[in-house]
Design a protein around this motif. Structure first.
Motif, PDB file in Angstrom:
ATOM      1  N   ASP A 360       0.827  -1.210   0.000  1.00 39.56           N
ATOM      2  CA  ASP A 360       0.000   0.000   0.000  1.00 39.56           C
ATOM      3  C   ASP A 360       0.859   1.257   0.000  1.00 39.56           C
ATOM      4  O   ASP A 360       0.377   2.334  -0.317  1.00 39.56           O
ATOM      5  CB  ASP A 360      -0.867   0.042   1.271  1.00 39.56           C
ATOM      6  CG  ASP A 360      -1.817  -1.134   1.324  1.00 39.56           C
ATOM      7  OD1 ASP A 360      -2.166  -1.661   0.247  1.00 39.56           O
ATOM      8  OD2 ASP A 360      -2.216  -1.522   2.441  1.00 39.56           O
ATOM      9  N   ASP A 361       2.124   1.106   0.400  1.00 40.70           N
ATOM     10  CA  ASP A 361       2.991   2.260   0.630  1.00 40.70           C
ATOM     11  C   ASP A 361       4.136   2.199  -0.372  1.00 40.70           C
ATOM     12  O   ASP A 361       5.010   1.331  -0.295  1.00 40.70           O
ATOM     13  CB  ASP A 361       3.510   2.185   2.076  1.00 40.70           C
ATOM     14  CG  ASP A 361       4.411   3.352   2.447  1.00 40.70           C
ATOM     15  OD1 ASP A 361       5.094   3.888   1.550  1.00 40.70           O
ATOM     16  OD2 ASP A 361       4.455   3.699   3.634  1.00 40.70           O
ATOM     17  N   LEU A 362       4.124   3.128  -1.320  1.00 37.28           N
ATOM     18  CA  LEU A 362       5.130   3.094  -2.385  1.00 37.28           C
ATOM     19  C   LEU A 362       6.549   3.225  -1.830  1.00 37.28           C
ATOM     20  O   LEU A 362       7.447   2.500  -2.251  1.00 37.28           O
ATOM     21  CB  LEU A 362       4.844   4.204  -3.401  1.00 37.28           C
ATOM     22  CG  LEU A 362       5.904   4.427  -4.488  1.00 37.28           C
ATOM     23  CD1 LEU A 362       6.187   3.152  -5.261  1.00 37.28           C
ATOM     24  CD2 LEU A 362       5.462   5.536  -5.443  1.00 37.28           C
ATOM     25  N   ASP A 363       6.739   4.136  -0.895  1.00 40.38           N
ATOM     26  CA  ASP A 363       8.091   4.342  -0.366  1.00 40.38           C
ATOM     27  C   ASP A 363       8.624   3.078   0.287  1.00 40.38           C
ATOM     28  O   ASP A 363       9.783   2.705   0.107  1.00 40.38           O
ATOM     29  CB  ASP A 363       8.102   5.479   0.666  1.00 40.38           C
ATOM     30  CG  ASP A 363       7.937   6.838  -0.005  1.00 40.38           C
ATOM     31  OD1 ASP A 363       8.206   6.928  -1.221  1.00 40.38           O
ATOM     32  OD2 ASP A 363       7.526   7.783   0.679  1.00 40.38           O
ATOM     33  N   LEU A 364       7.759   2.422   1.055  1.00 38.80           N
ATOM     34  CA  LEU A 364       8.176   1.203   1.749  1.00 38.80           C
ATOM     35  C   LEU A 364       8.490   0.086   0.755  1.00 38.80           C
ATOM     36  O   LEU A 364       9.511  -0.607   0.873  1.00 38.80           O
ATOM     37  CB  LEU A 364       7.074   0.759   2.727  1.00 38.80           C
ATOM     38  CG  LEU A 364       7.410  -0.439   3.599  1.00 38.80           C
ATOM     39  CD1 LEU A 364       8.588  -0.122   4.523  1.00 38.80           C
ATOM     40  CD2 LEU A 364       6.184  -0.850   4.435  1.00 38.80           C
ATOM     41  N   ALA A 365       7.627  -0.078  -0.236  1.00 37.61           N
ATOM     42  CA  ALA A 365       7.857  -1.126  -1.240  1.00 37.61           C
ATOM     43  C   ALA A 365       9.160  -0.860  -1.989  1.00 37.61           C
ATOM     44  O   ALA A 365       9.969  -1.774  -2.204  1.00 37.61           O
ATOM     45  CB  ALA A 365       6.673  -1.207  -2.202  1.00 37.61           C
ATOM     46  N   ALA A 366       9.374   0.402  -2.351  1.00 39.53           N
ATOM     47  CA  ALA A 366      10.588   0.748  -3.092  1.00 39.53           C
ATOM     48  C   ALA A 366      11.824   0.538  -2.217  1.00 39.53           C
ATOM     49  O   ALA A 366      12.831  -0.005  -2.670  1.00 39.53           O
ATOM     50  CB  ALA A 366      10.522   2.202  -3.579  1.00 39.53           C
ATOM     51  N   TYR A 367      11.709   0.934  -0.964  1.00 42.08           N
ATOM     52  CA  TYR A 367      12.844   0.754  -0.047  1.00 42.08           C
ATOM     53  C   TYR A 367      13.209  -0.725   0.057  1.00 42.08           C
ATOM     54  O   TYR A 367      14.384  -1.112  -0.046  1.00 42.08           O
ATOM     55  CB  TYR A 367      12.505   1.322   1.335  1.00 42.08           C
ATOM     56  CG  TYR A 367      13.590   1.009   2.343  1.00 42.08           C
ATOM     57  CD1 TYR A 367      14.744   1.772   2.391  1.00 42.08           C
ATOM     58  CD2 TYR A 367      13.477  -0.105   3.183  1.00 42.08           C
ATOM     59  CE1 TYR A 367      15.764   1.461   3.270  1.00 42.08           C
ATOM     60  CE2 TYR A 367      14.495  -0.427   4.068  1.00 42.08           C
ATOM     61  CZ  TYR A 367      15.632   0.353   4.108  1.00 42.08           C
ATOM     62  OH  TYR A 367      16.641   0.030   4.965  1.00 42.08           O
ATOM     63  N   GLN A 368      12.200  -1.552   0.277  1.00 45.55           N
ATOM     64  CA  GLN A 368      12.463  -2.984   0.470  1.00 45.55           C
ATOM     65  C   GLN A 368      13.020  -3.628  -0.797  1.00 45.55           C
ATOM     66  O   GLN A 368      13.962  -4.432  -0.730  1.00 45.55           O
ATOM     67  CB  GLN A 368      11.181  -3.703   0.910  1.00 45.55           C
ATOM     68  CG  GLN A 368      10.730  -3.276   2.309  1.00 45.55           C
ATOM     69  CD  GLN A 368       9.548  -4.087   2.808  1.00 45.55           C
ATOM     70  OE1 GLN A 368       8.887  -4.771   2.035  1.00 45.55           O
ATOM     71  NE2 GLN A 368       9.281  -4.001   4.097  1.00 45.55           N
ATOM     72  N   ALA A 369      12.446  -3.293  -1.940  1.00 43.27           N
ATOM     73  CA  ALA A 369      12.918  -3.912  -3.188  1.00 43.27           C
ATOM     74  C   ALA A 369      14.356  -3.494  -3.474  1.00 43.27           C
ATOM     75  O   ALA A 369      15.190  -4.326  -3.869  1.00 43.27           O
ATOM     76  CB  ALA A 369      11.987  -3.534  -4.344  1.00 43.27           C
ATOM     77  N   ARG A 370      14.645  -2.199  -3.262  1.00 42.13           N
ATOM     78  CA  ARG A 370      16.024  -1.731  -3.517  1.00 42.13           C
ATOM     79  C   ARG A 370      17.007  -2.348  -2.533  1.00 42.13           C
ATOM     80  O   ARG A 370      18.105  -2.772  -2.905  1.00 42.13           O
ATOM     81  CB  ARG A 370      16.084  -0.198  -3.380  1.00 42.13           C
ATOM     82  CG  ARG A 370      15.424   0.528  -4.519  1.00 42.13           C
ATOM     83  CD  ARG A 370      15.303   2.022  -4.230  1.00 42.13           C
ATOM     84  NE  ARG A 370      14.365   2.632  -5.161  1.00 42.13           N
ATOM     85  CZ  ARG A 370      13.651   3.724  -4.894  1.00 42.13           C
ATOM     86  NH1 ARG A 370      13.769   4.339  -3.723  1.00 42.13           N
ATOM     87  NH2 ARG A 370      12.821   4.199  -5.793  1.00 42.13           N
ATOM     88  N   ALA A 371      16.600  -2.413  -1.269  1.00 43.99           N
ATOM     89  CA  ALA A 371      17.505  -2.945  -0.249  1.00 43.99           C
ATOM     90  C   ALA A 371      17.768  -4.430  -0.481  1.00 43.99           C
ATOM     91  O   ALA A 371      18.898  -4.914  -0.333  1.00 43.99           O
ATOM     92  CB  ALA A 371      16.913  -2.706   1.139  1.00 43.99           C
ATOM     93  N   ALA A 372      16.723  -5.160  -0.850  1.00 44.60           N
ATOM     94  CA  ALA A 372      16.896  -6.597  -1.102  1.00 44.60           C
ATOM     95  C   ALA A 372      17.810  -6.807  -2.306  1.00 44.60           C
ATOM     96  O   ALA A 372      18.726  -7.636  -2.272  1.00 44.60           O
ATOM     97  CB  ALA A 372      15.544  -7.264  -1.315  1.00 44.60           C
ATOM     98  N   ALA A 373      17.583  -6.041  -3.374  1.00 44.80           N
ATOM     99  CA  ALA A 373      18.417  -6.184  -4.571  1.00 44.80           C
ATOM    100  C   ALA A 373      19.868  -5.806  -4.250  1.00 44.80           C
ATOM    101  O   ALA A 373      20.806  -6.430  -4.758  1.00 44.80           O
ATOM    102  CB  ALA A 373      17.874  -5.318  -5.714  1.00 44.80           C
ATOM    103  N   ALA A 374      20.036  -4.804  -3.387  1.00 47.89           N
ATOM    104  CA  ALA A 374      21.389  -4.326  -3.071  1.00 47.89           C
ATOM    105  C   ALA A 374      22.214  -5.401  -2.369  1.00 47.89           C
ATOM    106  O   ALA A 374      23.438  -5.436  -2.504  1.00 47.89           O
ATOM    107  CB  ALA A 374      21.309  -3.066  -2.199  1.00 47.89           C
ATOM    108  N   ILE A 375      21.539  -6.272  -1.614  1.00 52.85           N
ATOM    109  CA  ILE A 375      22.290  -7.328  -0.900  1.00 52.85           C
ATOM    110  C   ILE A 375      23.003  -8.255  -1.900  1.00 52.85           C
ATOM    111  O   ILE A 375      24.040  -8.839  -1.595  1.00 52.85           O
ATOM    112  CB  ILE A 375      21.352  -8.121   0.039  1.00 52.85           C
ATOM    113  CG1 ILE A 375      20.820  -7.186   1.148  1.00 52.85           C
ATOM    114  CG2 ILE A 375      22.075  -9.325   0.650  1.00 52.85           C
ATOM    115  CD1 ILE A 375      19.840  -7.850   2.109  1.00 52.85           C
ATOM    116  N   PHE A 376      22.459  -8.352  -3.101  1.00 48.90           N
ATOM    117  CA  PHE A 376      23.101  -9.193  -4.128  1.00 48.90           C
ATOM    118  C   PHE A 376      24.279  -8.491  -4.799  1.00 48.90           C
ATOM    119  O   PHE A 376      24.993  -9.108  -5.573  1.00 48.90           O
ATOM    120  CB  PHE A 376      22.089  -9.575  -5.208  1.00 48.90           C
ATOM    121  CG  PHE A 376      21.053 -10.558  -4.753  1.00 48.90           C
ATOM    122  CD1 PHE A 376      21.372 -11.900  -4.601  1.00 48.90           C
ATOM    123  CD2 PHE A 376      19.757 -10.159  -4.477  1.00 48.90           C
ATOM    124  CE1 PHE A 376      20.424 -12.826  -4.190  1.00 48.90           C
ATOM    125  CE2 PHE A 376      18.800 -11.070  -4.066  1.00 48.90           C
ATOM    126  CZ  PHE A 376      19.127 -12.405  -3.916  1.00 48.90           C
TER     127      PHE A 376
END
Lengths: 378, 378
Positions: A360-376
Motif C-alpha cells: 500500500d505504501d510506495l516508499d516502503l515497497a521501493a525501499y524494500q525492493a532496492r535494499a533486497a536487490a542491493a544485498i546481491f
C-alpha cells in the motif's frame, strides 16, 4: 493432446515463460543458443536461430513459434509463415522491433507522437539535423542495439563516422537514425498484449528508471499517472499494436517530456523488463498473457494486485560467489520480497535477476525492493 | 554453483514446485515413476522409488532430497540419512505420514486433540470399540490409504474382515486403526512450514470441502475463523511440526466438531491440495515455502493477497477431448480465474487441475471458481 509453445532464444524471458506454461498446463520447448542458458529447463535443443534448417526443424515440433528476442532473420520468419507455421509476433510486426528506422517511419505514418527524427547516411546529413536541433542529438544504429548499445549522444557531425564507415562497408545501403535529444521528466512503459484475432489487454502504464542505458527499476503504476496520462499511454500502445499487427506482448517505451508530451521511444515485441512486476503485481503476468496471446486464447485480467508494485533489477551480482549465497541474508531481512534469479553467472552490469515488492505504501515497497536487490550487489 | 533440489515422485505436487524453483533460481530435478508424468519437465530420470540403488543414485545428483508423496520406504530414507544426504522431511517425521496408527499414537502422546481411537487386530477388538461408540466407527488401514481409499465407515464388527485377512496374510503383525465417527460441522486444514533449524511459518486456517472422500474445494481463510479458531488450529499444527520434527510443508487436516472441538484428522508432510490456493492467494506459496524450508532458507511471508481466495479442483475433466480444448470458454467467461492443469489425462474422479479465484467478495469468488472448474467437467 497437449498444446506446445516453442520459444526461440533461451534467455531470462524464455525462462520466465516456464512458470506460466507449467501453471496453464501448456508444454513449452525452447531452442537455446547455448548449453546452460537461463531457460535451460525447457531447452530441447541448442542451435543457431540464424540457421534456417535448425529453425524449421524446431518449428515442426511445436504448435506456435514465439521468441525470447527479436533477432531471428526476416527470411527465416517468412519461410515459416509460408509453410503454415503459426509465428507470433509475425515477421511484418517484428520488422519494427528489428529496425529502428522502419519503426520511426511507421509510427510517423500512423500519426503517433515520436521525437523529431531523420534518416542520415553521412556526416553531412547528420550535420543538417544537428544544426536544426541546437547541436545536440541522439544517433542510433537501426539494427542490433539494446540496453544502451548502439546509441550515442552527439554534438558534432563526425562523432559517428565509425558507424557510417561500418554501414558503407557492409554494402546494404543502410543509414543511421538521428533523433532530437528529448528533455524528459521521466520514462514510462506501456505494456499491451494482442491476440491474432484482435483482442487487446492493457496494463497500467509504469515508470521505468534507467541507469547507464539499462533498466534499473520499475514502479507500477507510474506515480500520478491516473487519468489523462494513463489513457494517453494506453491509446498509443493500442494504436501501435493494431497499426503494426503485433501479436503477443508489446512493450512501448515512452518519454514524458518536460513540456507535457508523451513520445514513443522504443518498441519491444515480447515480454519486457518493464513488465516483470506483473508476475506478482497483476492478476495476469506478462508471461502468462504472452502465452495466451500467441495461442490466440482469451486474455486474462490485467488489474493490479497491490496499490503499488516496485521491481528492482539485480545488475551484476556479487563480485565473488553465487547469487544463491546471498539468499539467507535477503530472505531473512525481507520476507515479503519476491526474489527471481535467472541462472546466469554474475558479471558487472549483467541482468542476473530482479526483486519485486508490492504494498500500500510506495516508499516502503521501493525501499524494500532496492535494499533486497542491493544485498546481491556488493 | 547452483542449488539443486531433488524431488522423488513426478505428480502434480512436484510439478507445482517447478514454477517456484524457476522463480527462485533453484534447479529442480525429479525422479518420476513413469514417462510423461505431471512433473515431466523437470524429470531427469524414470525409476522406482522403492529401489534403493535408484534412489541413492538420484540423491547423489542433488543438494537435498524431498518428496511428491510419502511412500519412499523407511529403510531407503534411513540409508540416505546415514550417508549424509539432506532428506526433508526426514524418516522420523515421515513415519507419521506413512502409518496412521503411529500418527495417532504420537499425537496422543503429544497431548493433541484427536478423535477417540484404538488399534484393533481382529473383529472382536473392533466389536469392543463399536459397542463403546454407539456402533458407528471409521476404520482405516494404517498404511497406503489416500483420497478416501483405505477408509471405511462401519456399523458391524465383521465389515472389515477382508482387511484383517490381508493383514494376517502379509505376516507383519499389523493392525487397523478404528476411530470414533466424528460429528463435524466442517473440515479445516492448517498449513505450516518448518525449517530444519526450527523456524516455522503459518498460513491462515482454511476450510476444505470434500466430495466422496476427495477434496473438492478450499476457502482461504476459513470463514468465521479469526481469533480463537485460527489460533487453535495454528497452535495444533505448530505443536505437531515441532513434536515430530517435520521439515518442509506440513498440512494438518482438522475437524471442527458440532460440539466446538478441533480434532486432528490426518497429516500430510509435503505440499497439499489444501494449500494450492496459496500460489496466488499468499505472498509465499506452499511450493516456494517448501523449497525454502527444505533448503533451510529463511521462510517467506504468509499473509493473504486477497480477503478471500477460493480454490476448486477440476475432478475428472471432460468426457471427450483435452482439457485445453475448454480453455477458450473458461478464459472468455472468467478472465480473473487462475487455471492450473497438471498434464494428466482426464479420467472420472481424477484430480487433473484446479482453478483459483481471489477477491473481496467470497460468494463471487466461489461462484467464479466453481463455474470455471465446471466448464472442464461436462
Amino acid at each position: 493432446m497437449k498444446t506446445t509453445v516453442g520459444v526461440i532464444g533461451g534467455g531470462q524471458l524464455a525462462r520466465m515463460m516456464i512458470p506460466a506454461a507449467v501453471n496453464l498446463g501448456i508444454d513449452i520447448r525452447v531452442l537455446a543458443e547455448d548449453e546452460g542458458m537461463s531457460a535451460d529447463l525447457a531447452a530441447v535443443q541448442v542451435g543457431d536461430y540464424r540457421d534456417r534448417d535448425v529453425v524449421l526443424a524446431f518449428a515442426a515440433t511445436v504448435d506456435v513459434v514465439t521468441f525470447d528476442h527479436e533477432h531471428v532473420p526476416q527470411e527465416i520468419l517468412r519461410e515459416l509463415v509460408a509453410r503454415g507455421v503459426a509465428v507470433h509476433p509475425g515477421p511484418d510486426a517484428l520488422l519494427y522491433a528489428q529496425d529502428k528506422l522502419l519503426m520511426r517511419q511507421r509510427l510517423t505514418e500512423l500519426g503517433l507522437p515520436v521525437p523529431d527524427w531523420a534518416r542520415v547516411e553521412n556526416a553531412a546529413e547528420l550535420g543538417v539535423f544537428l544544426a536544426a536541433h541546437n547541436n545536440r542529438a541522439v544517433v542510433k544504429t537501426a539494427r542490433g542495439g539494446y540496453d544502451g548499445k548502439g546509441v550515442r549522444l552527439v554534438t558534432h557531425d563526425h562523432e559517428v563516422d565509425d558507424w557510417f564507415a561500418a554501414l558503407a562497408e557492409d554494402g546494404n545501403g543502410g543509414a543511421l537514425l538521428v533523433e532530437e535529444l528529448v528533455e524528459f521528466r521521466r520514462e514510462l512503459a506501456q505494456l499491451v498484449a494482442r491476440r491474432p484475432s484482435g483482442q487487446i489487454a492493457v496494463w497500467p502504464v509504469v515508470e521505468t528508471v534507467q541507469q547507464g542505458g539499462v533498466c534499473a527499476e520499475v514502479i507500477a503504476p507510474a506515480p500520478s499517472s491516473e487519468g489523462r496520462l494513463a489513457q494517453a499511454a494506453a491509446d498509443i500502445a493500442v494504436r501501435i499494436a493494431e497499426g503494426i499487427g503485433a501479436t503477443g506482448m508489446l512493450a512501448v517505451e515512452l518519454f514524458e517530456t518536460t513540456d507535457e508530451r508523451i513520445l514513443v521511444n522504443e518498441l519491444a515485441m515480447r515480454p519486457h523488463n518493464s513488465g516483470h512486476w506483473s508476475i506478482e503485481g497483476s492478476t495476469t503476468s506478462q508471461f502468462e498473457q504472452h502465452l495466451r496471446a500467441v495461442l490466440d486464447l482469451p486474455l486474462g485480467a490485467t488489474d493490479t494486485r497491490d496499490p503499488w508494485t516496485v521491481m528492482v533489477n539485480i545488475l551484476g551480482g556479487p563480485a565473488e560467489g553465487a547469487l544463491s549465497a546471498r539468499y539467507p541474508a535477503v530472505f531473512e531481512a525481507y520476507p515479503a520480497a519476491k526474489v527471481h534469479t535467472y541462472g546466469k553467472d554474475p558479471r558487472p552490469g549483467r541482468k542476473v535477476g530482479h526483486v519485486t515488492v508490492g504494498g500500500d505504501d510506495l516508499d516502503l515497497a521501493a525501499y524494500q525492493a532496492r535494499a533486497a536487490a542491493a544485498i546481491f550487489q556488493d
